[in-house]
Enzyme design. Structure first.
Site, PDB file in Angstrom:
ATOM      1  CE1 TYR A  33      27.643 -42.862  15.900  1.00 25.50           C
ATOM      2  CE2 TYR A  33      29.592 -42.274  17.150  1.00 25.50           C
ATOM      3  CZ  TYR A  33      28.914 -42.305  15.961  1.00 25.50           C
ATOM      4  OH  TYR A  33      29.492 -41.787  14.830  1.00 25.50           O
ATOM      5  NE  ARG A  52      25.154 -35.441  18.046  1.00 26.25           N
ATOM      6  CZ  ARG A  52      26.377 -35.214  17.581  1.00 26.25           C
ATOM      7  NH1 ARG A  52      26.549 -34.484  16.482  1.00 26.25           N
ATOM      8  NH2 ARG A  52      27.439 -35.710  18.195  1.00 26.25           N
ATOM      9  NE  ARG A 100      18.140 -61.092  12.484  1.00 22.58           N
ATOM     10  CZ  ARG A 100      17.453 -61.087  11.336  1.00 22.58           C
ATOM     11  NH1 ARG A 100      16.431 -61.892  11.179  1.00 22.58           N
ATOM     12  NH2 ARG A 100      17.805 -60.290  10.350  1.00 22.58           N
ATOM     13  CE  LYS A 149      27.872 -38.994  17.230  1.00 24.06           C
ATOM     14  NZ  LYS A 149      28.705 -39.048  16.055  1.00 24.06           N
ATOM     15  CD  GLU A 181      27.740 -35.694   7.503  1.00 21.28           C
ATOM     16  OE1 GLU A 181      27.947 -35.044   8.539  1.00 21.28           O
ATOM     17  OE2 GLU A 181      26.805 -36.512   7.406  1.00 21.28           O
ATOM     18  CG  LEU A 205      25.788 -36.037  13.165  1.00 19.07           C
ATOM     19  CD1 LEU A 205      24.672 -37.006  13.530  1.00 19.07           C
ATOM     20  CD2 LEU A 205      27.079 -36.457  13.829  1.00 19.07           C
TER      21      LEU A 205
HETATM   22  N1  PMP Z   1      29.364 -35.853  10.590  1.00 18.11           N
HETATM   23  C1  PMP Z   1      29.539 -37.152  10.808  1.00 18.11           C
HETATM   24  C2  PMP Z   1      29.109 -38.119   9.766  1.00 18.11           C
HETATM   25  C3  PMP Z   1      30.121 -37.608  12.006  1.00 18.11           C
HETATM   26  O1  PMP Z   1      30.282 -38.929  12.234  1.00 18.11           O
HETATM   27  C4  PMP Z   1      30.562 -36.647  12.957  1.00 18.11           C
HETATM   28  C5  PMP Z   1      31.236 -37.086  14.233  1.00 18.11           C
HETATM   29  N2  PMP Z   1      30.479 -37.920  14.999  1.00 18.11           N
HETATM   30  C6  PMP Z   1      30.360 -35.297  12.685  1.00 18.11           C
HETATM   31  C7  PMP Z   1      29.757 -34.926  11.490  1.00 18.11           C
HETATM   32  C8  PMP Z   1      30.774 -34.238  13.666  1.00 18.11           C
HETATM   33  O2  PMP Z   1      29.875 -34.167  14.740  1.00 18.11           O
HETATM   34  P1  PMP Z   1      30.358 -33.674  16.180  1.00 18.11           P
HETATM   35  O3  PMP Z   1      30.915 -32.301  15.969  1.00 18.11           O
HETATM   36  O4  PMP Z   1      29.126 -33.656  16.975  1.00 18.11           O
HETATM   37  O5  PMP Z   1      31.374 -34.648  16.638  1.00 18.11           O
END
Ligand code: PMP
Length: 285
Positions: A33, A52, A100, A149, A181, A205
């Protein structure tokens, strides 16, 4: 009021949108997503999110279901039809519906593509940016490919609930003694005037906002170090903040009940938020 949403080529009222019970996004979290911000009816950093998306899909052996230009047009039409001034566009692509089976279905299985909008009036004027966030630390118990993601967001959801139960806004996750993070954002501290954030790898991410903010910081002659940092370093930091597409740059003022710096949003976080919002608005599509 009912929104218009996009499902597999059609723009339909949300209550008419249909996805198969056999969709692999539903059964296996086999999908990825993106969330993109809209300010003043225009999309922030569309190219970053499209790039991305393509990378996440490629890591899972999938291609882009539609071209980048078609994707931009879908975003624009949803923003227009739903009268979005400030808000978000959510996009999800899954491997599609198939009987499935753990093994992937054949490559010609049509992917599922869904987009919808969320109206967020005053998105850039969030009062939390003036107060700052309180965060707690929790162990990082996610899978090992956080650079993709995917829609498997259960642990981040649990983390938000743990934060809420502790009277905090969010959580930072730690692994092997270091912060990875936030549950839905990238984490930063400021130490001796230097901005420190985790280096890129499968542990985090690769935030689109992170990339832009680090570029703006370097352009403004701020010093940046991309490396892992500990909670002890964070506790002793002058400032802390997080970045994400939906919250931009958000100061962090408390970690595990202890104030960061003087317990108020720090000057570097405040400045980066201003620069990020100004520059991103200018470049919005
Ligand atoms: N880390 C994680 C785990 C996230 O879910 C997000 C937001 N989707 C981010 C970092 C920040 O990424 P972005 O700046 O691309 O929204």
């Amino acid at each position: 009021m009912s929104r218009t949403v996009y499902v597999n080529g059609d723009f339909v009222p949300e209550e008419e949108a249909r996805i198969s019970v056999f969709d692999r996004g539903f059964l296996f979290a086999d999908g990825v997503y993106e969330v993109t911000s809209v300010l003043g009816g225009r999309i922030l950093d569309f190219d970053g999110h499209a790039a991305r998306l393509e990378r996440s899909l490629a890591e899972l052996g999938m291609g882009m279901p539609v071209t980048r230009d078609a994707l931009l047009e879908i975003h624009r039409r949803l923003i227009a039809e739903n009268g979005i001034d400030d808000g978000l566009v959510y996009l999800q692509v899954t491997r599609g519906a198939a009987d499935r089976d753990f093994a992937y279905p054949s490559q010609d299985t049509p992917q599922t593509v869904v987009l919808f909008t969320q109206s967020k009036p005053g998105l850039a004027d969030n009062p939390l940016a003036r107060e700052g966030l309180k965060i707690i630390s929790i162990p990082d118990e996610r899978w090992g490919r956080r650079d993709i993601k995917t829609v498997q967001l259960l642990y981040p959801s649990m983390g938000k609930m743990m934060a809420k139960a502790a009277g905090a806004h969010d959580a930072w996750m730690t692994e092997d003694g270091h912060v990875t993070e936030g549950t839905s954002n990238n984490a930063y501290i400021v130490k001796d005037g230097v901005i420190v954030t985790r280096d890129l790898g499968p542990e985090i991410l690769h935030g689109i906002t992170r990339k832009a903010v680090l570029r703006f910081a370097r352009e403004a002659q701020m010093k940046v170090e991309e490396r892992a940092f500990t909670l002890e370093e964070a506790a002793a930091a002058q400032e802390a903040f997080v970045t994400s597409a939906s919250t931009f740059v958000m100061p962090v003022v408390e970690i595990d009940g202890h104030p960061v710096g003087d317990g108020r949003p720090g000057p570097i976080a405040i400045r980066l938020r201003e620069i990020y919002l100004d520059e991103s608005r200018k470049a919005s599509l």
